[in-house]
Structures are given as structure tokens and as C-alpha cells.
Design a protein around this motif. Structure first.
Motif, PDB file in Angstrom:
ATOM      1  N   ASN A 187       0.877   2.776  -3.397  1.00  0.00           N
ATOM      2  CA  ASN A 187      -0.406   3.083  -4.031  1.00  0.00           C
ATOM      3  C   ASN A 187      -0.762   4.560  -3.874  1.00  0.00           C
ATOM      4  OD1 ASN A 187      -0.472   0.334  -4.378  1.00  0.00           O
ATOM      5  ND2 ASN A 187      -2.590   0.106  -3.726  1.00  0.00           N
ATOM      6  N   LYS A 209      -7.025   4.209  -0.051  1.00  0.00           N
ATOM      7  CA  LYS A 209      -6.312   3.247  -0.885  1.00  0.00           C
ATOM      8  C   LYS A 209      -7.137   1.968  -0.841  1.00  0.00           C
ATOM      9  CE  LYS A 209      -1.694   5.182  -0.155  1.00  0.00           C
ATOM     10  NZ  LYS A 209      -0.286   4.900   0.193  1.00  0.00           N
ATOM     11  N   TRP A 258      -3.267   7.751  -3.228  1.00  0.00           N
ATOM     12  CA  TRP A 258      -4.483   8.051  -2.481  1.00  0.00           C
ATOM     13  C   TRP A 258      -5.568   8.486  -3.466  1.00  0.00           C
ATOM     14  CZ3 TRP A 258      -5.001   6.709   2.423  1.00  0.00           C
ATOM     15  CH2 TRP A 258      -3.844   6.597   3.228  1.00  0.00           C
ATOM     16  N   THR A 305       0.810  -1.219   0.000  1.00  0.00           N
ATOM     17  CA  THR A 305       0.000   0.000   0.000  1.00  0.00           C
ATOM     18  C   THR A 305       0.845   1.271   0.000  1.00  0.00           C
ATOM     19  OG1 THR A 305      -0.200   0.150   2.419  1.00  0.00           O
ATOM     20  CG2 THR A 305      -1.789  -1.245   1.261  1.00  0.00           C
TER      21      THR A 305
END
Length: 227
Positions: free
Chosen positions: A14, A27, A16, A11
Motif C-alpha cells: 500500500n 496506510k 503511504w 500493507t
């Protein structure tokens, strides 16, 4: 959402994504459909952001990763584990900002337990092997499944034997690096392993993980929707 497949998401890399409320970002890890149904996500509230009152028809599960989460019932600093049962409602937000792991609409409808647990002031229990400590957070047994959620701390160099996860396993790495024969998972990594999967976990560096087991088989057969 294919819970028959193993899924690994780091994450930290990743982006937002905006939510319907200004100042609330997400996420997405798994989502049944847009703005409804079952969802697992990392959520960030900017400082001074509050979400309108809303209900959780099939429950809400939260772990506060950083900052302070709030609603009309209290303030919840980093390390707080929350369960809001099916049918509950609240107006969440954060004065100082926060990040959360949030799971929505996945409760067995008979699981009506409300939980607010400050894990920073809760005792650890010895694990099954040296170097492993466990903090149970929630458990619920039904006709078709036995679900358990816990924090697990791995000391440097701790290894565990090969084992299966009947009902599946879900992990969020909170600190350090978790490992198994399939790879390395640094802090922020979310790992979902299907029903009847097996692995041999270890941690050379040491780590803290949030673990949920036994729930995926029930979600696959739809019994989370039983009333």
C-alpha cells in the motif's frame, strides 16, 4: 468498515498517504470518516516529526512496529504496547522516526486502564498446542463482550485446530508468514475476520502475530459509544 465481511490487506504494497501533520504518513486499513471516528491504520513518523497535542475521546491503542515513538510521558521503542484511555490527550512524535499500528476511538467507555508494556522484556506463556507461545497484553469484559489482545508466536510447522471467533478476530502479522485454509499472510498483512467466523490456522515458516479477539461484535452494535 463493513465488519460483517472478512478483510485482508497486505500493507507492504500500500502507498503511504499524508496526514494533516507534515512528516506523518498513514496506510489506512479501516476508517469511519475523515479525521474522526473509528480508525485503524499503520502510521509512520519521519525523524524529528511531532504531532500537535490532541485528545482521544474514545481511546487510543498503539503497537510500536519499528523505531522509537514518543510523547510528553516517555519514549516507547519497537515492541511497546500502549493503551491511552478515553479522554486522554498527548503530543506524540519521534526524534528518530517510527512506524506504528494505531487504533482510535474503539474502547468500551468503561475501560479506563492505561497500559505501557515493553513486550521485549515480558515473559511468554505456553499456548494451547506445542509450538505456540502467548503474551497477553490486555483484556476487558463487559456485559456484551469479552475482549483479549495478545502477541502470539508460532514456531516452524505449528498447527492449530479449527475454531470459531465469537466477537471476531483481528490479526497483524509482524514477522514471518501466518497461514490458514484461506491463504498465506506475510509480514505486514492485516486480517479482520467477522463475528462467529472460523478457520484452521498454521504456520509452516513460523511467525509472530498481534491478535485481538472479541471486540467486533461490540463495535457492530455501537456499545463502544456508551458513556
Amino acid at each position: 468498515m463493513d465488519r460483517l465481511q472478512r478483510c485482508v490487506i497486505e500493507t507492504a504494497s500500500n502507498e503511504w498517504l499524508p496526514s494533516p501533520a507534515q512528516g506523518v504518513w498513514r496506510k489506512l486499513l479501516e476508517r469511519e470518516s475523515a479525521e474522526q471516528g473509528q480508525v485503524t491504520s499503520i502510521v509512520r513518523y519521519e525523524a524529528g516529526t511531532f504531532f500537535p497535542e490532541h485528545s482521544h475521546p474514545q481511546g487510543e491503542e498503539i503497537f510500536v512496529l519499528s523505531g522509537v515513538f514518543e510523547d510528553e510521558n516517555g519514549s516507547y521503542p519497537a515492541g511497546t504496547y500502549l493503551r491511552n484511555p478515553p479522554g486522554s490527550s498527548h503530543s506524540p512524535g519521534s526524534t528518530v522516526g517510527c512506524e506504528l499500528l494505531v487504533k482510535l476511538n474503539m474502547f468500551d467507555m468503561n475501560d479506563q486502564q492505561q497500559i505501557v508494556l515493553d513486550t521485549t522484556n515480558t515473559d511468554w506463556l505456553p499456548g494451547l498446542v506445542d509450538g505456540l507461545s502467548v503474551m497477553p497484553l490486555h483484556e476487558f469484559a463487559s456485559k456484551n463482550s469479552a475482549e483479549h489482545t495478545a502477541l502470539v508466536r508460532w514456531q516452524t510447522g505449528t498447527r492449530f485446530s479449527t475454531h470459531r471467533h465469537m466477537g471476531g478476530e483481528e490479526i497483524l502479522v509482524i514477522e514471518g508468514t501466518f497461514e490458514d485454509e484461506f491463504g498465506q499472510y506475510p509480514a505486514g498483512t492485516w486480517v479482520r475476520s467477522p463475528d462467529n467466523s472460523k478457520h484452521q490456522p498454521f504456520s509452516n515458516e513460523g511467525c509472530l502475530i498481534l491478535v485481538k479477539v472479541g471486540h467486533l461484535a461490540r463495535l457492530l452494535d455501537g456499545t463502544s459509544l456508551d458513556k
